[in-house]
Design an enzyme around this catalytic site. Structure first.
Site, PDB file in Angstrom:
ATOM      1  N   ASN A  39     -35.435   9.076  14.501  1.00  0.00           N
ATOM      2  CA  ASN A  39     -35.515   8.826  15.932  1.00  0.00           C
ATOM      3  C   ASN A  39     -34.760   7.530  16.221  1.00  0.00           C
ATOM      4  OD1 ASN A  39     -36.617   7.807  18.552  1.00  0.00           O
ATOM      5  ND2 ASN A  39     -37.838   9.670  18.405  1.00  0.00           N
ATOM      6  N   ALA A  40     -33.939   7.533  17.243  1.00  0.00           N
ATOM      7  CA  ALA A  40     -33.054   6.398  17.534  1.00  0.00           C
ATOM      8  C   ALA A  40     -33.718   5.304  18.374  1.00  0.00           C
ATOM      9  CB  ALA A  40     -31.805   6.904  18.261  1.00  0.00           C
TER      10      ALA A  40
END
Length: 161
Positions: free
Chosen positions: A40-41
């Site tokens: 997840n960024a």
């Protein structure tokens, strides 16, 4: 279906905006904190936007948010869901945003981390906005395939506004 219980908000008395996700995914539930999936960024985007090192611990993540007057929470207090996909959410129960906004009156803007968070919020909690501005941002989830540079550019515009 598994019962998914969310986390308490991270917010300071001087928080100026809140970022809302839908509900924690499986890696986050296991870790006990927001956006724990390494793909997840979310934390990368915040660090890159704010010129900070990538936070690794829960304490570092909380500090990054609070030092930048950001709040973080999920729309849902609880739901039924198998896995981490927003499309699998059933029986959604919203957090109490009226009470949250009353306790954090400096929050002027609400940023939605993805369309599911916005849809759930407007379906369950829209009255609590009371004139606050909102913005839909591309989900930081690895399931949302927009390239990182494009996600970063959109998030950066809203976070630094």
């Amino acid at each position: 279906m598994e019962r998914c219980l969310g986390f308490p908000p991270v917010a300071g008395e001087d928080s100026r905006l809140i970022i809302l996700g839908s509900a924690p995914g499986v890696p986050s539930l296991r870790a006990g904190f927001y956006y724990a999936n390494p793909r997840n960024a979310f934390w990368h985007i915040l660090a890159d936007t704010l010129g900070a090192p990538l936070p690794e611990t829960v304490g570092e993540k909380q500090a990054l948010l609070l030092q930048n007057r950001l709040a973080l929470w999920d729309v849902l207090r609880a739901c039924e869901r198998r896995g981490s996909l927003d499309s699998a959410i059933r029986e959604p129960e919203a957090n109490d945003f009226a009470a949250f906004f009353a306790a954090h009156p400096r929050i002027e803007r609400v940023l939605f981390n993805g369309a599911a968070a916005r849809k759930l919020f407007y379906r369950l909690c829209a009255a609590s906005l009371q004139g606050r501005k909102t913005a839909l941002l591309p989900s930081t989830s690895p399931a949302h395939t927009l390239p990182y540079p494009q996600k970063l550019e959109i998030w950066r515009k809203e976070l630094l506004r």
